[in-house]
Design a protein around this motif. Sequence first.
Motif, PDB file in Angstrom:
ATOM      1  N   PHE A  19       0.822  -1.208   0.000  1.00 45.93           N
ATOM      2  CA  PHE A  19       0.000   0.000   0.000  1.00 45.93           C
ATOM      3  C   PHE A  19       0.854   1.256   0.000  1.00 45.93           C
ATOM      4  CE2 PHE A  19      -2.621   3.097   2.561  1.00 45.93           C
ATOM      5  CZ  PHE A  19      -3.569   3.342   1.578  1.00 45.93           C
ATOM      6  N   GLY A  20       1.972   1.219   0.725  1.00 44.78           N
ATOM      7  CA  GLY A  20       2.785   2.424   0.800  1.00 44.78           C
ATOM      8  C   GLY A  20       4.064   2.219   1.585  1.00 44.78           C
ATOM      9  N   TRP A  21       4.637   3.333   2.003  1.00 40.47           N
ATOM     10  CA  TRP A  21       5.948   3.368   2.646  1.00 40.47           C
ATOM     11  C   TRP A  21       5.893   4.323   3.829  1.00 40.47           C
ATOM     12  CZ3 TRP A  21      10.610   1.329   3.194  1.00 40.47           C
ATOM     13  CH2 TRP A  21      11.679   2.129   3.610  1.00 40.47           C
ATOM     14  N   ALA A  22       6.522   3.936   4.951  1.00 41.19           N
ATOM     15  CA  ALA A  22       6.546   4.785   6.143  1.00 41.19           C
ATOM     16  C   ALA A  22       7.922   4.739   6.793  1.00 41.19           C
ATOM     17  CB  ALA A  22       5.465   4.353   7.126  1.00 41.19           C
ATOM     18  N   GLY A  23       8.959   4.851   5.978  1.00 38.39           N
ATOM     19  CA  GLY A  23      10.318   4.874   6.494  1.00 38.39           C
ATOM     20  C   GLY A  23      10.683   6.237   7.040  1.00 38.39           C
ATOM     21  N   ASP A  24      11.975   6.455   7.257  1.00 32.31           N
ATOM     22  CA  ASP A  24      12.387   7.724   7.852  1.00 32.31           C
ATOM     23  C   ASP A  24      12.333   8.879   6.865  1.00 32.31           C
ATOM     24  OD1 ASP A  24      14.453   6.661   6.363  1.00 32.31           O
ATOM     25  OD2 ASP A  24      16.038   7.375   7.692  1.00 32.31           O
ATOM     26  N   LYS A  25      12.364   8.573   5.546  1.00 33.64           N
ATOM     27  CA  LYS A  25      12.311   9.617   4.528  1.00 33.64           C
ATOM     28  C   LYS A  25      11.369   9.203   3.401  1.00 33.64           C
ATOM     29  CE  LYS A  25      17.095  11.154   5.259  1.00 33.64           C
ATOM     30  NZ  LYS A  25      18.435  11.325   4.623  1.00 33.64           N
ATOM     31  N   PRO A  26      10.757  10.177   2.716  1.00 29.43           N
ATOM     32  CA  PRO A  26       9.922   9.849   1.559  1.00 29.43           C
ATOM     33  C   PRO A  26      10.765   9.305   0.408  1.00 29.43           C
ATOM     34  CG  PRO A  26       9.582  12.128   2.296  1.00 29.43           C
ATOM     35  CD  PRO A  26      10.797  11.628   2.992  1.00 29.43           C
ATOM     36  N   LYS A  27      10.118   8.557  -0.457  1.00 30.18           N
ATOM     37  CA  LYS A  27      10.732   8.121  -1.709  1.00 30.18           C
ATOM     38  C   LYS A  27      10.110   8.954  -2.831  1.00 30.18           C
ATOM     39  CE  LYS A  27      11.633   3.349  -0.238  1.00 30.18           C
ATOM     40  NZ  LYS A  27      11.438   1.906  -0.554  1.00 30.18           N
ATOM     41  N   TRP A  28      10.711  10.101  -3.085  1.00 31.30           N
ATOM     42  CA  TRP A  28      10.142  11.041  -4.052  1.00 31.30           C
ATOM     43  C   TRP A  28      10.258  10.493  -5.471  1.00 31.30           C
ATOM     44  CZ3 TRP A  28       7.312  14.642  -1.940  1.00 31.30           C
ATOM     45  CH2 TRP A  28       7.634  15.125  -0.663  1.00 31.30           C
ATOM     46  N   VAL A  29       9.201  10.674  -6.252  1.00 31.13           N
ATOM     47  CA  VAL A  29       9.258  10.287  -7.661  1.00 31.13           C
ATOM     48  C   VAL A  29       9.699  11.460  -8.529  1.00 31.13           C
ATOM     49  CG1 VAL A  29       7.521   8.490  -7.381  1.00 31.13           C
ATOM     50  CG2 VAL A  29       6.797  10.778  -8.054  1.00 31.13           C
ATOM     51  N   GLU A  70       1.008   9.515  -6.435  1.00 34.56           N
ATOM     52  CA  GLU A  70       1.783   9.204  -5.242  1.00 34.56           C
ATOM     53  C   GLU A  70       1.422  10.270  -4.206  1.00 34.56           C
ATOM     54  OE1 GLU A  70       4.968   6.292  -4.325  1.00 34.56           O
ATOM     55  OE2 GLU A  70       3.906   6.685  -6.196  1.00 34.56           O
ATOM     56  N   VAL A  71       1.061   9.848  -2.999  1.00 33.37           N
ATOM     57  CA  VAL A  71       0.566  10.792  -1.992  1.00 33.37           C
ATOM     58  C   VAL A  71       1.470  10.740  -0.764  1.00 33.37           C
ATOM     59  CG1 VAL A  71      -1.421  11.563  -0.651  1.00 33.37           C
ATOM     60  CG2 VAL A  71      -1.785  10.338  -2.805  1.00 33.37           C
ATOM     61  N   TYR A  72       2.023  11.896  -0.387  1.00 30.27           N
ATOM     62  CA  TYR A  72       2.952  12.003   0.740  1.00 30.27           C
ATOM     63  C   TYR A  72       2.271  12.757   1.881  1.00 30.27           C
ATOM     64  CZ  TYR A  72       6.251  10.968  -3.029  1.00 30.27           C
ATOM     65  OH  TYR A  72       6.896  10.398  -4.096  1.00 30.27           O
ATOM     66  N   LEU A  96       4.992  11.100   7.702  1.00 27.42           N
ATOM     67  CA  LEU A  96       4.084  10.066   8.187  1.00 27.42           C
ATOM     68  C   LEU A  96       4.127   8.825   7.303  1.00 27.42           C
ATOM     69  CD1 LEU A  96       0.952  12.237   9.091  1.00 27.42           C
ATOM     70  CD2 LEU A  96       2.809  11.497  10.591  1.00 27.42           C
ATOM     71  N   LEU A  97       3.843   9.017   6.033  1.00 29.34           N
ATOM     72  CA  LEU A  97       3.818   7.896   5.093  1.00 29.34           C
ATOM     73  C   LEU A  97       3.636   8.425   3.688  1.00 29.34           C
ATOM     74  CD1 LEU A  97       0.414   6.219   4.518  1.00 29.34           C
ATOM     75  CD2 LEU A  97       0.567   8.186   6.059  1.00 29.34           C
ATOM     76  N   GLN A  98       3.833   7.552   2.720  1.00 25.47           N
ATOM     77  CA  GLN A  98       3.378   7.824   1.365  1.00 25.47           C
ATOM     78  C   GLN A  98       2.551   6.643   0.897  1.00 25.47           C
ATOM     79  OE1 GLN A  98       7.600   7.756  -0.212  1.00 25.47           O
ATOM     80  NE2 GLN A  98       6.538   7.127  -2.085  1.00 25.47           N
ATOM     81  N   VAL A  99       1.464   6.956   0.208  1.00 20.89           N
ATOM     82  CA  VAL A  99       0.636   5.943  -0.433  1.00 20.89           C
ATOM     83  C   VAL A  99       1.112   5.833  -1.871  1.00 20.89           C
ATOM     84  CG1 VAL A  99      -1.693   5.326  -1.171  1.00 20.89           C
ATOM     85  CG2 VAL A  99      -1.337   6.378   1.068  1.00 20.89           C
ATOM     86  N   TYR A 100       1.458   4.628  -2.278  1.00 25.53           N
ATOM     87  CA  TYR A 100       1.968   4.435  -3.629  1.00 25.53           C
ATOM     88  C   TYR A 100       0.906   4.778  -4.674  1.00 25.53           C
ATOM     89  CZ  TYR A 100       6.138   2.028  -1.836  1.00 25.53           C
ATOM     90  OH  TYR A 100       7.316   1.717  -1.212  1.00 25.53           O
ATOM     91  N   GLY A 101       1.366   5.209  -5.830  1.00 25.66           N
ATOM     92  CA  GLY A 101       0.466   5.571  -6.909  1.00 25.66           C
ATOM     93  C   GLY A 101      -0.290   4.374  -7.471  1.00 25.66           C
TER      94      GLY A 101
END
Length: 222
Positions: A131-141, A200-202, A158-163
């Motif tokens: 569903f997404g990622w909640a590591g220490d940094k965003p994975k910017w596209v 992609e939602v951050y 907080l998190l990013q929801v994958y596209g």
Amino acid sequence: MYINKVPKTEPASYIGGKPVIPQGMSIPKSPSGSLMSFYFTLQFPEAHSLHGYTLSVFAATDDFNEDYTIPEMLKVPLLGASVPDGFLRNYQKYFALFLFKNEEKVYLTDYPIRIAMTPLAFSHSKGHDVFGWAGDKPKWVLNYETPGQYKGAAFDFLLQVYGEQSFPITGSAPAQRETNIFGGSKPRAKRNYILFNQNEVYFFGSRAGDVDDRVYIVTQCN
């Protein structure tokens, strides 16, 4: 940490199902007065900087306004930006965000469930359905756009929801309104809802402000 969709029962984090809101709040409504649909809730784990907090996300599906298919952006470069006081509440027109302490959590049993419930789990391993990622940094596209602060408090990622995410709906759920190429809106033919054009939602959160005045969203797409 990855946020995986899992076959787990009674999770604290999940898509759809029964809404979770903070005490004293009610289901948010769109500008036309329609109840918003509950999309997902996340209870952040011990390894997360916002451990002890829960995020719940709602969005309007009965109404459509092509000017608000994604959240309003600041009119300045986003990287390191100071978000003006009140902005995080005022930009929530066709969506709503609650960030609150776990002990303030209330489950609503009388809400007409629209999005089918899917459990979510935080993991250091990537699952087969992420569903997404909640590591220490965003994975910017695209470009780095982490905001700086709000009301004097630094933002936490907080998190990013994958596209390309879609949210299957129940049999009784009304179709989501979407743009009509001939003007206005029309009911979505597919039996699912989407969020912010499936970009992609951050999500970034601040401990300052009220429970409905703490979260800033950035969207990106390739």
